[in-house]
Scaffold this active site. Structure first.
Site, mmCIF file in Angstrom:
data_model
loop_
_atom_site.group_PDB
_atom_site.id
_atom_site.type_symbol
_atom_site.label_atom_id
_atom_site.label_comp_id
_atom_site.label_asym_id
_atom_site.label_seq_id
_atom_site.Cartn_x
_atom_site.Cartn_y
_atom_site.Cartn_z
ATOM 1 N N ASP A 1 -16.550 -12.484 2.842
ATOM 2 C CA ASP A 1 -16.509 -11.248 3.631
ATOM 3 C C ASP A 1 -15.059 -10.828 3.878
ATOM 4 O OD1 ASP A 1 -19.445 -11.309 4.133
ATOM 5 O OD2 ASP A 1 -18.909 -13.147 5.180
ATOM 6 N N HIS B 1 -22.357 -14.494 9.114
ATOM 7 C CA HIS B 1 -22.367 -13.957 7.747
ATOM 8 C C HIS B 1 -23.685 -13.206 7.578
ATOM 9 C CE1 HIS B 1 -21.875 -13.462 3.492
ATOM 10 N NE2 HIS B 1 -23.000 -14.100 3.244
HETATM 11 C C1 LMR Z 1 -23.498 -12.306 -0.177
HETATM 12 O O1 LMR Z 1 -22.860 -12.026 0.844
HETATM 13 O O2 LMR Z 1 -23.187 -11.865 -1.285
HETATM 14 C C2 LMR Z 1 -24.726 -13.144 -0.068
HETATM 15 O O3 LMR Z 1 -24.659 -13.929 1.076
HETATM 16 C C3 LMR Z 1 -25.905 -12.240 -0.043
HETATM 17 C C4 LMR Z 1 -27.215 -12.941 0.084
HETATM 18 O O4 LMR Z 1 -27.953 -12.574 1.002
HETATM 19 O O5 LMR Z 1 -27.496 -13.820 -0.707
#
Ligand code: LMR
Length: 454
Positions: free
Chosen positions: A266, A294
């Site tokens: 992120d 997250h």
């Molecule tokens: C991401 O941020 O790309 C993954 O965590 C998305 C997910 O939900 O698998």
């Protein structure tokens, strides 16, 4: 020459004469040299008995140059270590090289053991080769990869190990594969926990928390029992903050500070978007905090972030863009990517795992910081204790970190941080039964989801 057990073949003598040139000019060739030497190893005989024998390994010598060809070891071999633990070593990595200390490059550090779960998956497929190449832990750090998969993925796990073998990485000294965390995590100094079930059709988020929570409770117990007491644990499998908390709670012998949930992806996404908007390359963006979970409640903090060492808000004056568009792009980037790819991010996740580990083993540049989901107890920001929450961290490069005390938390940030905190508290209530806090009760806020769920 360390191998005293058998006479050298003509080929080996020639190789020995060339050893100095080879080792100084090309690590890959040096590795190839090592593999062609006489070695002793444990393997299973055809009747399944463990046996100890001498063999000659010839990986890259033309047939006319070889003496008696080596019997190929079984691809995967169970060995019993002196402490009684089982190891499922793989192929060439079952060999015990009979090298005297002085024959190893002098600058090499002591071997470290890295455990990786979900090792047959897409993220690992990017990550493992980076670790084996020295990109993560450094060019002087030999590594042992201990790969955890499932019964279902075992064939794929063997495939991964075969590709690691065929890559002839000099620093990759051991590979073991297995399906039991109590075997795979033994003595691990790093545990990169990637494997988790993705949310399937018709599955509630609470179901996912429960299914994955059980996996992480079990892995926490295994780490507690067999890993190095100071193992650093990075949880990637979603919902990673709560999975990391479950793991921590099931591993009381490991310091809570050692548990991380991956929010570096992120952070990287946020830096990229700010760079794009400001028209600068992304290495000019620093001090980027991701606060919270997250998930789509995460808070990419443009208030404290900097571009060229100046507050972002001085260079990007479009506050509406920062507060709304930028924030939402970062929060939902994972989901947009799933729509395009048809699957979750893998390569960029692997890169961010590398970044996250490197941030802990190299000193943070003066004045900068990085984001990681870490334990909140005694945090200076007023966030509830006993959660795994992404916050700004600094490291001296010793594997540990400290929280950055002097950051601005204005009303905008405070309100959003609170929302992410509420979400994590709700997730925690859902998994109470997995963390020794009674009966789980799920009242998840409906509008908060993983980045990939939209
Ligand atoms: C991401 O941020 O790309 C993954 O965590 C998305 C997910 O939900 O698998």
């Amino acid at each position: 020459m360390a191998t005293s057990e058998i006479a050298l073949s003509g080929t080996s003598r020639l190789l020995l004469q060339k050893k100095k040139d080879i080792s100084s000019s090309s690590p890959r060739l040096y590795n190839s040299f090592i593999r062609q030497r006489s070695v002793k190893f444990n393997a299973k005989s055809s009747d399944g008995q463990k046996c100890f024998r001498l063999a000659q390994i010839a990986c890259s010598v033309a047939p006319s140059q070889t003496q008696t060809p080596a019997p190929a070891p079984a691809p995967s071999t169970t060995t019993i270590a002196p402490d009684g633990s089982k190891r499922e070593c793989f192929g060439v990595f079952c060999l015990t090289y009979d090298l005297k200390e002085e024959e190893e490059p002098k600058s090499w550090k002591k071997l470290i053991k890295i455990a990786v779960s979900g090792a047959a998956g897409m993220i690992s497929n990017h990550l493992l080769f980076k670790i084996a190449s020295g990109e993560v832990f450094g060019p002087d750090q030999p590594v042992s990869l201990n790969l955890l998969g499932s019964e279902r993925s075992f064939g794929a796990l063997e495939g991964v190990a075969m590709e690691l073998e065929d890559s002839l990485y000099p620093l990759l000294r051991e590979v073991s594969i297995g399906v039991d965390p109590y075997d795979v995590f033994r003595d691990a100094e790093w545990a990169l926990l990637i494997g988790a079930k993705p949310r399937g059709p018709g599955m509630e988020r609470a179901d996912l928390l429960d299914i994955n929570g059980k996996i992480f409770a079990e892995q926490g117990k295994a780490l507690n029992a067999v890993a190095s007491p100071n193992v650093k644990v990075l949880v990637v499998g979603n919902p990673c903050n709560t999975n990391a908390l479950i793991c921590l709670k099931n591993a009381p012998n490991i310091p809570p500070k050692n548990f991380h949930a991956l929010t570096r992806l992120d952070e990287n996404r946020a830096k990229c978007q700010l760079a794009l908007k400001a028209g600068v390359f992304y290495d000019n963006v620093s001090n980027m905090t991701i606060w919270g979970n997250h998930s789509t409640t995460q808070v990419p903090d443009f208030v404290n972030a900097k571009i060229h060492g100046k507050p972002v808000t001085e260079l990007i004056t479009d506050t509406k863009w920062l507060e709304e568009e930028f924030t939402e792009i970062v929060q939902k980037r994972g989901g947009v990517l799933i729509k395009k790819w048809g699957r979750s991010s893998a390569a960029s996740t692997a890169v961010s795992i590398v970044d996250a580990v490197k941030s802990l083993i190299t000193p943070t540049p003066e004045g900068d910081w990085f984001s990681s989901g870490v334990y909140t107890t005694e945090n200076p920001y007023g966030i509830a204790d006993d959660l795994i929450f992404s916050m700004p961290c600094r490291s001296k490069g010793d594997g540990d970190y400290e929280l950055v005390p002097d950051v601005i938390i204005n009303d905008y940030l405070r309100e959003r941080i609170k929302k992410s905190e509420d979400e994590l508290l709700a997730e925690k209530r859902c998994v109470a039964h997995l963390i020794g806090e009674g009966i789980g009760y799920c009242d998840l806020p409906g509008d908060t989801t993983l980045p990939g769920e939209q």
